[in-house]
Design an enzyme around this catalytic site. Sequence first.
Site, PDB file in Angstrom:
ATOM      1  N   ARG A 156      30.703  38.012 -11.802  1.00  0.00           N
ATOM      2  CA  ARG A 156      29.952  37.458 -12.187  1.00  0.00           C
ATOM      3  C   ARG A 156      30.254  35.955 -11.336  1.00  0.00           C
ATOM      4  NH1 ARG A 156      26.052  39.221 -16.396  1.00  0.00           N
ATOM      5  NH2 ARG A 156      25.612  37.500 -16.903  1.00  0.00           N
ATOM      6  N   TRP A 180      31.329  29.675 -16.607  1.00  0.00           N
ATOM      7  CA  TRP A 180      30.720  28.655 -14.858  1.00  0.00           C
ATOM      8  C   TRP A 180      30.174  28.202 -15.656  1.00  0.00           C
ATOM      9  CZ3 TRP A 180      30.558  29.410 -10.056  1.00  0.00           C
ATOM     10  CH2 TRP A 180      29.336  28.598  -9.297  1.00  0.00           C
ATOM     11  N   HIS A 230       8.408  24.215  26.165  1.00  0.00           N
ATOM     12  CA  HIS A 230      10.469  24.568  26.914  1.00  0.00           C
ATOM     13  C   HIS A 230      11.321  25.074  27.529  1.00  0.00           C
ATOM     14  CE1 HIS A 230       8.464  20.089  27.096  1.00  0.00           C
ATOM     15  NE2 HIS A 230       8.008  20.083  25.789  1.00  0.00           N
ATOM     16  N   LYS A 265      32.053  33.044   2.315  1.00  0.00           N
ATOM     17  CA  LYS A 265      31.720  32.427   1.408  1.00  0.00           C
ATOM     18  C   LYS A 265      31.971  30.714   1.511  1.00  0.00           C
ATOM     19  CE  LYS A 265      27.946  32.175  -1.614  1.00  0.00           C
ATOM     20  NZ  LYS A 265      26.852  32.006  -0.961  1.00  0.00           N
ATOM     21  N   GLU A 304      16.875  28.573   9.612  1.00  0.00           N
ATOM     22  CA  GLU A 304      17.750  29.435   8.434  1.00  0.00           C
ATOM     23  C   GLU A 304      17.047  30.558   8.496  1.00  0.00           C
ATOM     24  OE1 GLU A 304      19.811  28.828   6.462  1.00  0.00           O
ATOM     25  OE2 GLU A 304      19.590  30.321   4.233  1.00  0.00           O
ATOM     26  N   CYS A 313      28.011  32.536 -16.768  1.00  0.00           N
ATOM     27  CA  CYS A 313      28.891  32.492 -17.792  1.00  0.00           C
ATOM     28  C   CYS A 313      28.608  34.549 -18.093  1.00  0.00           C
ATOM     29  CB  CYS A 313      28.427  32.426 -19.004  1.00  0.00           C
ATOM     30  SG  CYS A 313      28.446  30.909 -18.586  1.00  0.00           S
ATOM     31  N   LYS A 360      19.804  33.495   9.431  1.00  0.00           N
ATOM     32  CA  LYS A 360      20.296  34.837   7.806  1.00  0.00           C
ATOM     33  C   LYS A 360      20.036  35.516   8.693  1.00  0.00           C
ATOM     34  CE  LYS A 360      21.173  33.141   5.045  1.00  0.00           C
ATOM     35  NZ  LYS A 360      21.460  32.316   4.267  1.00  0.00           N
ATOM     36  N   ASN A 401      26.099  30.979 -23.098  1.00  0.00           N
ATOM     37  CA  ASN A 401      25.529  31.117 -21.803  1.00  0.00           C
ATOM     38  C   ASN A 401      23.804  29.981 -21.858  1.00  0.00           C
ATOM     39  OD1 ASN A 401      27.285  33.085 -21.530  1.00  0.00           O
ATOM     40  ND2 ASN A 401      25.855  34.616 -20.641  1.00  0.00           N
ATOM     41  N   GLY A 402      23.975  29.163 -20.990  1.00  0.00           N
ATOM     42  CA  GLY A 402      22.904  28.936 -21.194  1.00  0.00           C
ATOM     43  C   GLY A 402      23.114  27.413 -20.617  1.00  0.00           C
ATOM     44  N   GLU A 441      23.564  36.204  10.868  1.00  0.00           N
ATOM     45  CA  GLU A 441      24.769  36.192   9.812  1.00  0.00           C
ATOM     46  C   GLU A 441      25.151  37.855   9.624  1.00  0.00           C
ATOM     47  OE1 GLU A 441      25.298  32.468   6.860  1.00  0.00           O
ATOM     48  OE2 GLU A 441      23.664  33.432   6.473  1.00  0.00           O
TER      49      GLU A 441
END
Length: 617
Positions: free
Chosen positions: A27, A77, A513, A612, A490, A2, A494, A103-104, A497
């Site tokens: 943000r 948010w 193999h 995204k 992963e 937020c 990364k 916020n929080g 990408e």
Amino acid sequence: MCGIVGYIGHRDAYPIIIKGLQRLEYRGYDSAGVALYNEESKRIFTVKTKGKVQDLIDKVELNGSPFTNLGMGHTRWASHGEPNDVNSHPHLSNSGNLAIIHNGIIENYEALKTMLKQEGFTFKSDTDTEVLVNFIEYVQQKENVKLGKAVQLALNQVVGAYAIVIFDVSNPDEIVLARLGSPLAIGVGDDEYFIASDATPFIDYTKDAIYLEDEEMAIIKRGTAIQIRKIGDDSIITPNVQELEFSLEQIEKGGYEHFMLKEIFEQPNAIQDTFRGRLLADKGIIRMAGVDDNIDRFLNAKRILIIGCGTSWHAGLVAEYIIEDLARIPVEVEYASEFRYRNPIINKDDIVIAISQSGETADTLAAIKLAKANGAFVFGVCNVVGSSIARETDAGAFTHAGPEIGVASTKAFTTQITVLVLLALRLGKEKGVINTTDYYKYLYEMMAIPDKIAEVLESNAFLEEIAAIYKDATNFLYLGRGYNFPVALEGALKLKEISYIHAEGYPAAEMKHGPIALIDEQMPIVVIATRKGHYDKVVSNIQEIKSRKGKIIAVVMKGDTIVKNIADHTIEIPETFEALTPLLTTIPLQLLSYYIAIMRDCNVDQPRNLAKSVTIE
Ligand code: G6P
């Protein structure tokens, strides 16, 4: 996360607040609002809306904003309650006298809400913030104190994280703010103060800023010096006014060069936020409403099917190991795009877990609909509150990682794993698979993970050096076993990408193999070799690579000597339980990809051809 903007001074607050909110748009947010003190009516003028700051401006213009030199604005948010007009901030207290932005997360808001309802308070929204503002009003009335004191007394009874800004119409010459866990900056002007989540909203007006520290509150009165106090013991703090040297762009990225790097470094805090209110280690409690409310379904499930795409699918693979290991429930993991098109067998007593950062991935959404149509119970693990997947699922747990802006997912991955570990531990305990001693050990070890990630992040400069050596490689291999096989996948994803280097992840034992044929002196191989999980076998794999002259970058546990003697480079992670190693081993892989991509002049935050949120098939 937020965004907060506040103003008290001699200028018209509204344009300053709106411009500030626009500055904070980077943000990420889902709704916006303003509260302005109307000098004529002596009331608070509030406009809130789901959507963008421009939607807010359009709505304000319809009503005509009053001239004011006291006000606040917020971009939300969502964390408690879906994004809609009512849940947007600012929130007013029942009397209409207090306006707050926050916020929080207030962890004990349900208990406070119950108490306030008994005292006659009513609530319009689903938010913890509306509870907080009414709790402050309740304290103010009960103790007959001024706003600053009421805020202080109330916050001492609040559990959670916050950055708040609040004012009271009965004293429009004052604005109060407080912080614990969420940032707040104060811009000091000439007889005027600007308040914001970071300095971007006020950098045009002043270069003098005070950054409030955790557990501090500030009372700003017109015409007098700012007063900063400790929330806990009332001691006075001398304000530390700093001169801002950052550019606007640097502040947006928190001083980091890219959002991706910022998000990598946010992981200790992001994981704390995932725990918040859920993991109560001292009491041996894991609390997740979506699980608590459906515990019988989980305990009676014959099978868990996990679906997701990209990085979220990798988190699902880690979860397969964790849930089968700790809760002994059979798990299958599948790409949502495959699942939705292959006539899968779905039983009524299956649980489908859909993992998605954005909550909007089209394939995952379609797979959920298919699972539901076949009678399965679908549990979502999403980051974006109010997203399509969060709404479509029967229940779920948000990751609370805050907005992820870099296209390559980082903190979303580790917070997804965190939620799934909590789920596995909760189920393992209820099913009697984990004994009480081990259960407690896990809870405390989970609590220690954010600090351990912070320790791994200290290898940042070393990874930059390694990146410089291998930045021109054309292929990379990533190897891991057990829990760290999905981490190898992963790590390879990364690198692909963001640096456009071809990379493959493999279970280490499968090297013989096929991939072993690729190994020569040109080939860097990242091996995750934690002392747990088939360590000896991974050591043999490393020796096989070495004898074929491959270059070895090994992620090992602190104190390792065997791999250190063979590998070309070793990055150490602190000791932890095997099931939790992915939370640590992932970090150096993220940093390695990041630095290689930068050195190849790639756009790390917006890599070519990638999005995204993939809302098409
Ligand atoms: C895109 C993103 C990835 C992400 C994947 C799944 O490909 O670039 O970073 O892992 O979608 O997205 P989701 O929002 O469902 O986790």
